[in-house]
Design a protein around this motif. Structure first.
Motif, PDB file in Angstrom:
ATOM      1  N   TRP A   1      19.211  12.037  -6.780  1.00  0.00           N
ATOM      2  CA  TRP A   1      18.878  13.470  -6.769  1.00  0.00           C
ATOM      3  C   TRP A   1      18.455  13.919  -5.376  1.00  0.00           C
ATOM      4  O   TRP A   1      18.887  14.971  -4.886  1.00  0.00           O
ATOM      5  CB  TRP A   1      17.772  13.716  -7.790  1.00  0.00           C
TER       6      TRP A   1
ATOM      7  N   SER B   1      18.197  14.067 -13.694  1.00  0.00           N
ATOM      8  CA  SER B   1      18.577  15.288 -12.979  1.00  0.00           C
ATOM      9  C   SER B   1      19.870  15.117 -12.194  1.00  0.00           C
ATOM     10  O   SER B   1      20.695  16.021 -12.157  1.00  0.00           O
ATOM     11  CB  SER B   1      17.453  15.700 -12.045  1.00  0.00           C
ATOM     12  N   ALA B   2      20.052  13.932 -11.584  1.00  0.00           N
ATOM     13  CA  ALA B   2      21.226  13.761 -10.734  1.00  0.00           C
ATOM     14  C   ALA B   2      22.510  13.841 -11.554  1.00  0.00           C
ATOM     15  O   ALA B   2      23.523  14.360 -11.087  1.00  0.00           O
ATOM     16  CB  ALA B   2      21.158  12.424 -10.016  1.00  0.00           C
TER      17      ALA B   2
END
Lengths: 571, 207, 82, 269
Positions: D97, A389-390
């Motif tokens: 994240w 996701s990052a």
């Protein structure tokens, strides 16, 4: 067509004196699964040509922006959006699905499981007719006032829902209608495939004697059937928004645009595996035949396919990492997304292990299959980047994504299709393809394919994002280095497309003038090679009985290195 | 030529693989196909229900200002009709098993009539709601109501057409087993259509 | 170093990974800093979670159900004939 | 985190201009190494098998079913390796994240970006550091921030989905009509960077780009703000537009046009 069906047909045509079927009955309104398979295949190939032409037009625009594209004309912003949108839609819904699932599913399932036709032949015909209408509606949508739909194949509302935003009032509605009809067509076909495989197998064929490709098509169909419902619901709601003034997806009227992404991607991600699994099956058939080896771990491959199917239902939100969903939910989907690499990796390892100790013959189908393994590997490993996701914060909707999914979809769709066509051509038309031209076509497709999509990883890393008609306006992206990368990719595409003419010539030339094919030219085990080529209506002269699994090659103590499924143990 | 083409398109003569002596499927093809179709249908309705839940959660007032309340009582009666029709189908199957073909056909017809009653009452309700100013485009509330209830109504209509077509089997066929197996897929569809209604009723009307 | 150090390590890693995941996915202090959550209302968020769960569970449950049903039918038909 | 590992794969194309850009580059490099390792090994095995086991006269293929445990391990061992690396990766991915998207650090200033077909409107807070006050400074397609200040952004949209994307900051976030989406960034290099719309938003999507200018200090920022208020500022965006090549030809037929932006666009080009 079975004897019963024939009897019914004759009953209904009692007043007809002819026993010969007319051209219409034989080729257009046929209920024969092989003819319907051909119909799907040729429609799919024609749509592939249209999709390729669209790709050519917009790649030329990207390489030499603002200039007239030969054989197309000027690509302005509206046309550019229309081209990219419909390129994606056509390639997924009108090429990958009909050719891989419908065409080869229709053609192979009854032949490979040893029955005379599909269980519901008329349903099958209806499926193709609806599919044809859907293709025609899509083509019609390019020519209405305002032009074809230009809101990307994902068609996010409110852009796709409001005519004032997308400026393609009728194009958007016809596009949606075409997708809807296409889904209905595959629903009918899919019911048929699964029921046939369940109920019409030749005597003696247990669940573990079914060829992998039939298994894979069935798993894909079940995935499709179980995931498409929400998309149909969403499509109906979007159509209401476009035409009946509702506001399901329009925030000013109380709707929620995120809802569409939710429903669309719930289907959209399993769809990837819907088209992937049949090609995996095709590759499994080909590498076993041409390396004269038993498939390494039949059950392992089967279970990994089940695992992939199950996992594919719980990964879809990774398309929405930066779309405004809860970031905590994203963490869960990162885990599931990266988990799905595990069964797929296991499947690829099994295919590679099949080659060990084999006797590999590099004929064209085998080259395509190996080409699939190599290029799909690149597509698979780059998926890890995007599942994280990052990194998606940077790569979302960039050319890195484009390069990644073309490295999965191109091998799946185009390479898988050519592998299947070159492998089953002798059975389909009773003639051999020209091997030299085939090899030229392979190298002429495979090398430019890499030349086309490897550079796109680089421009993606530079931050270039999708669906932009002209990068020269972006100061950071207009650098000569990046532009030369784009030109390189475009030139590769043109070369790739030019080599397809070799295939077209070879295909039709071999179809009519090729060398007559023997019954079983590749010395394969599966049942379709026991019928005469091309197979007659009703396929088998007498129904075969199955004695063993489909991959018994090079069995020790046997003189021949293959052992067809229908031969009794003493033969 | 024309006539024969039409016949080809309309006459439902499938290859009857089940009569082959060598192979006996676990589940008849028609039933199996219908079960797969119903999986898709369940997912379709779950998509609609998802949309309903999400859109409803996003609005502060439900039903929105100026929109009529839904008639809970008359629809409850309607629900009852539908459930009774499912029992009628169940009875019809029971009679068929005991070889009572006339009674079975009567109950089958009863189920069809109850289904039509449901549709007619539903239509009457719609006409009234439209007169109260609740239309498809008046608010997302009305749109969701017409979408979900309309989708179900269409399914009821489709299932009724199939059931009516299936009624021919009582006249044409001789063997009880053939009638039973030919009717089973349609009856499964009918059970599905009836079974999903209380869920939609609770969701759209009650809460 | 004990003999089964590997087993201990594996166990520890598993627990650590699990804790880290739980921490990052559901810890309340992070909830307050969630960059996107403020956009919709609480109920919308709940509805999205609920429908996500429904959509995940339904197809898998149905397919598993049908497979089990077929398996049972198969077993009973085998018993019947044999 | 890129002090631990820096292959410079992304920075060779585009600078890392925000505080979390280094983390994302680090993650990219890390995945490249891990995935590259598996990719090279798998590909080498595949090619070795292809060459070693090519068809030769009189050599028969082996009969291996792959169902026995001793055979299965050959796919299972690499498989365990893949799982181990996956778990390793997930840990890093989630840490980055959470830093970028799940936490909202204390800020010095706030900006608001409003997407519409097909331009960006930006609201700067002015002297009081608050939005929606009298001294707000509005600009079109031109965003100004100060180096080393942490900014919160509020994303809004007037019509369709857009995406607020600054490649140099490694930042992309969708804007959704009807919602306000918050996030943060902290520029670390001064200069002017591209700001794009990265979600298709209609016919003029290609034209929807802006510039973000990172000022080295507050003095330069304040001067610019004063110039914008006085109407004397020639934006960086405009200068670049003049340098760029011819804009795309646009054909928007009047009968089809309901959108005021479309008419505007059709007239301006």
């Amino acid at each position: 067509m079975g004897q019963q069906a024939e009897a019914i047909l004759h009953e209904t045509e009692a007043h007809d004196a002819h026993h010969e079927m007319s051209f219409w009955d034989k080729y257009i309104f046929s209920v024969d699964h092989k003819i319907i398979g051909f119909q799907y295949m040729f429609t799919g190939l024609i749509m592939a040509a249209i999709g390729g032409y669209f790709a050519y037009a917009f790649r030329m625009q990207l390489a030499w922006p603002g200039e007239e594209v030969p054989f197309y004309g000027l690509v302005d912003a509206a046309k550019y959006n229309m081209l990219v949108t419909n390129h994606g839609t056509i390639m997924i819904f009108w090429v990958a699905m009909p050719v891989l699932i419908a065409a080869f599913g229709n053609w192979l399932i009854p032949l490979m499981i040893g029955c005379d036709d599909m269980v519901f032949p008329r349903l099958n015909r209806l499926s193709y007719q609806i599919f044809l209408v859907s293709a025609l509606v899509l083509i019609l949508s390019f020519f209405v006032t305002g032009g074809g739909f230009g809101g990307a194949w994902t068609s996010y509302p409110p852009l796709s829902a409001v005519a004032a935003y997308n400026l393609t009032n009728w194009g958007a509605s016809l596009w949606l209608l075409a997708v809807f009809l296409e889904i209905v067509a595959f629903l009918l076909g899919g019911i048929n495939f699964v029921t046939t495989t369940m109920n019409a197998r030749a005597p003696g064929m247990g669940m573990m004697d079914i060829p992998i490709v039939v298994w894979m098509i069935n798993i894909a169909v079940i995935l499709f059937m179980a995931s498409v419902g929400p998309l149909v619901a969403g499509a109906v709601m979007l159509f209401f928004d476009q035409r009946l003034g509702t506001s399901f997806f329009i925030p000013s009227g109380g709707g929620d645009p995120l809802l569409w992404e939710h429903l669309f991607w719930f289907f959209g991600h399993p769809e990837v595996y819907v088209v992937l699994l049949p090609t995996m099956g095709i590759v499994a058939e080909i590498i076993t035949v041409f390396s004269r080896k038993k498939l390494f771990g039949y059950r392992t491959i089967l279970y990994t396919a089940f695992g992939t199917g199950g996992l594919s239902f719980i990964v879809w939100a990774h398309h929405q990492f930066v779309a405004g969903i809860d970031p905590r939910m994203a963490n869960v989907f990162v885990v599931t997304t990266i988990l799905i690499s595990i069964p797929i990796a296991e499947m690829l390892f099994s295919f590679i292990a099949t080659l060990y100790g084999g006797s590999i013959e590099f004929s064209t189908p085998m080259l395509w299959a190996l080409g699939f393994l190599v290029s799909f590997l690149i597509g698979g490993v780059t998926g890890i980047y995007l599942g994280a996701s990052a990194l998606d914060v940077y790569f979302h909707d960039s050319y890195f994504v484009i390069a990644h999914f073309h490295y999965t979809f191109f091998p799946i769709t185009i390479i898988g299709m050519f592998a299947a066509i070159t492998y089953w051509f002798p059975k389909m038309f009773g003639r051999m393809m020209d091997e030299t031209l085939n090899k030229i076509h392979f190298w002429g497709t495979f090398i430019p394919f890499n030349g086309l999509f490897l550079p796109l990883f680089l421009v993606g890393m530079a931050g270039q994002h999708r669906r932009i008609a002209d990068f020269t306006q972006y100061p950071d992206l207009a650098s000569p280095d990046l532009q030369s990368i784009r030109i390189f990719a475009t030139v590769s595409l043109v070369i790739l497309l030019l080599f397809q003419f070799v295939f077209i010539y070879n295909f039709f030339n071999s179809m009519f003038k090729g060398k007559k094919a023997p019954l079983n030219p590749w010395k394969a085990n599966t049942l379709e090679w026991t019928v005469s080529s091309p197979p007659p209506h009703g396929n088998f002269a007498e129904l075969p009985t199955i004695y063993r699994g489909p991959y018994e090659y090079s069995v020790p103590g046997r003189e021949e290195d293959y052992w067809p499924q229908h031969l009794a143990p003493n033969q | 030529m024309k006539w024969s083409l039409l016949q080809h398109l309309l006459v439902a003569g499938e290859v009857n693989l089940e009569n082959r002596p060598k192979r006996k499927p676990i589940v008849p093809s028609g039933v199996f196909g219908m079960v797969i179709f119903i999986i898709t249908e369940v997912m379709f309705f779950s998509g609609l229900v998802s949309a309903y839940l999400i859109i409803r959660a996003g609005l502060e007032e439900w039903p929105p200002w100026g929109q009529p309340r839904l008639p809970i009582e008359s629809t409850a009666f309607n629900t009852l009709l539908l459930i009774i029709s499912a029992f009628a189908v169940y009875q019809s199957r029971k009679f068929l098993k005991n070889n009572l073909i006339t009674k079975a056909s009567q109950f089958h017809l009863g189920a069809i009539l109850l289904g039509f009653c449901f549709l007619v009452l539903q239509g009457y309700e719609w006409v009234q709601l439209l007169q109260f100013g609740m239309t498809l485009s008046s608010s997302v509330y009305g749109a969701l109501f017409y979408l979900i209830i309309g989708a179900h109504g269409l399914h009821v209509f489709g299932a009724l057409v199939l059931m009516t077509y299936g009624f021919i089997h009582f006249k044409r066929e001789k063997s009880f087993e053939t009638i039973s197996s030919n009717l089973l897929p349609m009856q499964i569809l009918w059970y599905f259509v009836v079974g999903i209604w209380p869920l939609l009723y609770t969701l759209v009307y009650l809460i | 170093m004990s003999k089964n150090w590997f087993g201990e390590l594996k166990n520890k890693t598993g627990i650590t990974v699990f804790t880290v995941l739980i921490y990052f996915t559901g810890f309340p202090s992070i909830l307050k800093a969630c960059a996107v959550c403020f956009s919709g209302t609480e109920e919308t968020l709940g509805a999205f979670y609920l429908t996500t769960l429904i959509l995940i569970i339904l197809p898998i449950a149905m397919i598993v159900g049908v497979v089990l049903w077929l398996y049972k039918k198969k077993l009973s038909s085998l018993n019947h004939s044999g | 985190m890129n002090e631990y590992l820096d292959l410079g794969l992304i920075t060779s194309f585009v600078p890392a201009a925000s505080s979390f850009a280094g983390d994302i580059d680090f993650l990219f490099d890390l995945i490249t190494i891990i995935v590259g390792f598996w990719f090279v090994i798998t590909l080498a095995t595949l090619f070795y098998f292809m060459i070693r086991f090519r068809r030769r006269e009189g050599v028969k293929a082996l009969y291996i079913s792959g169902e026995k445990h001793s055979e299965k391990v050959w796919t299972h061992y690499p498989h365990y390796g893949v799982i181990a690396f996956d778990v390793f990766l997930i840990g890093f991915v989630i840490v980055v994240w959470v830093n970028v998207k799940q936490t909202l650090p204390a800020n010095e200033d706030t900006i608001r970006a409003i997407g519409q077909q097909w331009s960006w409107s930006f609201v700067h807070t002015g002297a009081d550091g608050k939005l929606d006050t009298e001294d707000d400074v509005n600009t079109v397609n031109d965003l100004h921030v100060i180096k080393d200040n942490t900014y919160h952004f509020e994303l809004q949209s007037r019509d369709v989905l857009h995406n607020f994307a600054i490649p140099a900051f490694r930042l992309r976030q969708d804007t959704i009509p009807g919602r306000t989406i918050r996030g943060w960034f902290k520029p670390t290099i001064s200069g002017t960077f591209d700001l794009q719309c990265a979600e298709i938003c209609g016919r003029g999507h290609s034209m929807m780009f802006a510039a973000i200018t990172v000022h080295p200090d507050r003095k330069s920022y304040d001067e610019t703000m004063d110039a914008i208020r006085a109407g004397t500022y020639e934006s960086h965006f405009e200068k670049k537009r003049q340098l760029g090549p011819v804009p795309l030809p646009f054909t928007v037929s009047k009968s089809e046009t309901d959108s005021p932006y479309a008419i505007e666009l059709a007239q301006s080009f």
